[in-house]
Design a protein around this motif. Structure first.
Motif, PDB file in Angstrom:
ATOM      1  N   GLY A   1       1.298  -1.183   0.015  1.00 24.96           N
ATOM      2  CA  GLY A   1      -0.142   0.095   0.437  1.00 24.96           C
ATOM      3  C   GLY A   1       0.879   1.371   0.123  1.00 24.96           C
ATOM      4  O   GLY A   1       0.199   2.801  -0.175  1.00 24.96           O
ATOM      5  N   SER A   2       2.186   1.118   0.255  1.00 23.17           N
ATOM      6  CA  SER A   2       3.024   2.417   0.184  1.00 23.17           C
ATOM      7  C   SER A   2       4.044   2.230  -0.566  1.00 23.17           C
ATOM      8  O   SER A   2       4.576   1.069  -0.738  1.00 23.17           O
ATOM      9  N   TYR A   3       4.399   3.499  -1.688  1.00 21.76           N
ATOM     10  CA  TYR A   3       5.409   3.383  -2.906  1.00 21.76           C
ATOM     11  C   TYR A   3       5.786   5.108  -2.430  1.00 21.76           C
ATOM     12  O   TYR A   3       5.099   5.830  -1.751  1.00 21.76           O
ATOM     13  N   GLU A   4       6.535   4.875  -3.286  1.00 23.80           N
ATOM     14  CA  GLU A   4       7.898   6.254  -3.392  1.00 23.80           C
ATOM     15  C   GLU A   4       7.657   6.884  -5.048  1.00 23.80           C
ATOM     16  O   GLU A   4       8.331   5.578  -5.552  1.00 23.80           O
ATOM     17  N   ILE A   5       7.548   7.649  -5.266  1.00 24.60           N
ATOM     18  CA  ILE A   5       7.850   7.985  -6.648  1.00 24.60           C
ATOM     19  C   ILE A   5       8.303   9.768  -6.642  1.00 24.60           C
ATOM     20  O   ILE A   5       8.991   9.882  -5.415  1.00 24.60           O
ATOM     21  N   THR A   6       9.666   8.982  -7.885  1.00 32.57           N
ATOM     22  CA  THR A   6      10.436   9.872  -7.944  1.00 32.57           C
ATOM     23  C   THR A   6      10.559  10.424  -9.194  1.00 32.57           C
ATOM     24  O   THR A   6      10.877   9.423 -10.746  1.00 32.57           O
ATOM     25  N   GLY A   7      10.493  11.691  -9.735  1.00 36.17           N
ATOM     26  CA  GLY A   7      10.895  12.058 -11.127  1.00 36.17           C
ATOM     27  C   GLY A   7      11.379  13.408 -11.097  1.00 36.17           C
ATOM     28  O   GLY A   7      11.464  14.043 -10.573  1.00 36.17           O
ATOM     29  N   ASP A   8      10.991  13.981 -12.805  1.00 36.60           N
ATOM     30  CA  ASP A   8      11.233  15.281 -12.529  1.00 36.60           C
ATOM     31  C   ASP A   8       9.908  15.775 -13.235  1.00 36.60           C
ATOM     32  O   ASP A   8       9.468  15.999 -14.345  1.00 36.60           O
ATOM     33  N   LEU A   9      10.238  16.815 -12.706  1.00 42.53           N
ATOM     34  CA  LEU A   9       8.500  17.798 -13.062  1.00 42.53           C
ATOM     35  C   LEU A   9       9.260  19.060 -13.441  1.00 42.53           C
ATOM     36  O   LEU A   9      10.246  19.793 -12.500  1.00 42.53           O
ATOM     37  N   ASN A  10       8.707  19.323 -14.407  1.00 38.51           N
ATOM     38  CA  ASN A  10       8.678  20.200 -15.420  1.00 38.51           C
ATOM     39  C   ASN A  10       7.950  22.116 -14.672  1.00 38.51           C
ATOM     40  O   ASN A  10       7.241  21.561 -15.642  1.00 38.51           O
ATOM     41  N   ILE A  11       7.881  23.038 -14.502  1.00 36.47           N
ATOM     42  CA  ILE A  11       7.287  24.558 -14.403  1.00 36.47           C
ATOM     43  C   ILE A  11       8.304  24.966 -14.974  1.00 36.47           C
ATOM     44  O   ILE A  11       9.165  25.204 -14.569  1.00 36.47           O
ATOM     45  N   LYS A  12       7.378  26.004 -16.015  1.00 37.55           N
ATOM     46  CA  LYS A  12       8.181  27.234 -16.730  1.00 37.55           C
ATOM     47  C   LYS A  12       9.045  26.750 -17.542  1.00 37.55           C
ATOM     48  O   LYS A  12      10.628  27.504 -17.262  1.00 37.55           O
ATOM     49  N   GLY A  13       9.816  25.457 -18.106  1.00 39.50           N
ATOM     50  CA  GLY A  13      11.181  25.681 -18.500  1.00 39.50           C
ATOM     51  C   GLY A  13      11.827  25.347 -17.758  1.00 39.50           C
ATOM     52  O   GLY A  13      13.289  24.865 -17.866  1.00 39.50           O
ATOM     53  N   VAL A  14      11.641  24.912 -16.379  1.00 43.34           N
ATOM     54  CA  VAL A  14      13.235  24.153 -15.234  1.00 43.34           C
ATOM     55  C   VAL A  14      12.694  22.981 -14.502  1.00 43.34           C
ATOM     56  O   VAL A  14      11.564  22.857 -14.310  1.00 43.34           O
ATOM     57  N   SER A  15      13.274  22.268 -14.937  1.00 42.98           N
ATOM     58  CA  SER A  15      13.321  20.668 -14.492  1.00 42.98           C
ATOM     59  C   SER A  15      13.737  20.264 -13.697  1.00 42.98           C
ATOM     60  O   SER A  15      15.220  20.580 -13.497  1.00 42.98           O
ATOM     61  N   LYS A  16      12.895  19.961 -12.545  1.00 41.58           N
ATOM     62  CA  LYS A  16      13.779  19.312 -10.872  1.00 41.58           C
ATOM     63  C   LYS A  16      13.900  17.943 -10.772  1.00 41.58           C
ATOM     64  O   LYS A  16      12.640  17.979 -10.884  1.00 41.58           O
ATOM     65  N   SER A  17      13.945  17.275 -10.296  1.00 43.02           N
ATOM     66  CA  SER A  17      13.843  16.132  -9.681  1.00 43.02           C
ATOM     67  C   SER A  17      13.238  16.087  -7.900  1.00 43.02           C
ATOM     68  O   SER A  17      13.253  16.777  -7.496  1.00 43.02           O
ATOM     69  N   VAL A  18      12.064  15.045  -8.064  1.00 37.95           N
ATOM     70  CA  VAL A  18      11.291  14.969  -6.792  1.00 37.95           C
ATOM     71  C   VAL A  18      11.019  14.030  -6.647  1.00 37.95           C
ATOM     72  O   VAL A  18      11.048  13.125  -7.108  1.00 37.95           O
ATOM     73  N   THR A  19      10.717  14.205  -5.122  1.00 38.14           N
ATOM     74  CA  THR A  19      10.009  12.965  -4.307  1.00 38.14           C
ATOM     75  C   THR A  19       8.975  12.884  -3.341  1.00 38.14           C
ATOM     76  O   THR A  19       8.915  14.016  -2.947  1.00 38.14           O
ATOM     77  N   PHE A  20       7.963  11.552  -3.467  1.00 41.15           N
ATOM     78  CA  PHE A  20       7.222  12.101  -3.073  1.00 41.15           C
ATOM     79  C   PHE A  20       6.362  10.151  -2.834  1.00 41.15           C
ATOM     80  O   PHE A  20       6.594  10.087  -3.321  1.00 41.15           O
ATOM     81  N   PRO A  21       5.908  10.787  -1.258  1.00 37.35           N
ATOM     82  CA  PRO A  21       5.096   9.351  -1.092  1.00 37.35           C
ATOM     83  C   PRO A  21       4.138   8.810  -1.833  1.00 37.35           C
ATOM     84  O   PRO A  21       3.142  10.511  -1.799  1.00 37.35           O
TER      85      PRO A  21
END
Length: 177
Positions: free
Chosen positions: A97-117
Motif C-alpha cells: 500500500g505504500s510506494y515512493e515516486i521520484t521524477g522530473d517535474l517541469n514547470i515554466k521550462g525548469v526541470s527538477k527532480s522531486v520525490t513524494f510518498p
C-alpha cells in the motif's frame, strides 16, 4: 510478461494544491485539464512508467483575477509554457500500500527532480467491469525552485504568497484493454 497501459479517469481524480496567503491561511487550487498514463509489467506497479501533464490555462482557485495572475508571466507564464509535466524516473514499493515516486517535474521550462510518498489503494473492478487502481500523492515543493518568484511584501511584515506549495493529488486509473 505483457505490458499494461493505464489511463487516468478524470471524473475520479483531482490535481490539487495549497499555498499560504498572507502567511496565515491556505488558498486551494487545482488543475482542471490534465493527462496521465501508467505503463506496468502486467499488474505489477513496481518500476511503473508514469507520465503526467497539466494545462496551465486550467488552473482554478475559484477566483478569476487570481487565476489570471497565476497564468501570467509573474507565475506560470501560460503563454510561453502552456503545460507543466512530470515523468517518473523511479516508482518503488516501500511496503503493502505504500510506494515512493521520484521524477522530473517541469514547470515554466525548469526541470527538477522531486520525490513524494504514494498511497497505493490496490486494484479493483468497478460495478461496470472496469479494472481500476487508485494513487494518492501528497508532498511539498518550493515554488521559487521553478522560477515562480512573484511576491508582495506586507506592511505588517512577511509576504503575501507563501513559497511552500502543498500538493494533494488523487488519481484513479483505468486499465486499458
Amino acid at each position: 510478461m505483457a505490458t499494461t497501459k493505464w489511463s487516468i479517469d478524470p471524473t475520479h481524480s483531482e490535481i490539487g494544491f495549497k499555498v499560504k496567503h498572507m502567511m496565515f491561511t491556505n488558498v486551494s487550487g487545482k488543475f482542471g485539464t490534465y493527462e496521465a498514463t501508467i505503463t506496468t509489467d502486467g499488474d505489477n506497479f513496481e518500476n511503473a512508467a508514469i507520465e503526467f501533464s497539466a494545462d496551465i490555462a486550467s488552473v482554478d482557485t475559484a477566483n478569476a483575477d487570481r487565476d489570471g495572475h497565476l497564468r501570467s508571466g509573474d507565475f506560470f507564464d501560460a503563454e510561453n509554457h502552456p503545460k507543466l509535466t512530470f515523468k517518473a524516473t523511479s516508482f518503488k514499493k516501500i511496503n503493502e500500500g505504500s510506494y515512493e515516486i521520484t521524477g522530473d517535474l517541469n514547470i515554466k521550462g525548469v526541470s527538477k527532480s522531486v520525490t513524494f510518498p504514494v498511497e497505493y489503494s490496490g486494484i479493483l473492478t468497478d460495478p461496470w467491469g472496469n479494472t481500476k487502481v487508485g494513487l494518492s500523492i501528497e508532498g511539498k515543493i518550493n515554488r521559487k525552485d521553478w522560477g515562480l518568484n512573484w511576491n508582495s511584501a506586507l506592511e505588517t511584515g512577511g509576504v503575501l504568497v507563501g513559497e511552500e506549495v502543498k500538493l494533494n493529488i488523487e488519481l484513479q486509473f483505468v486499465k486499458q484493454a
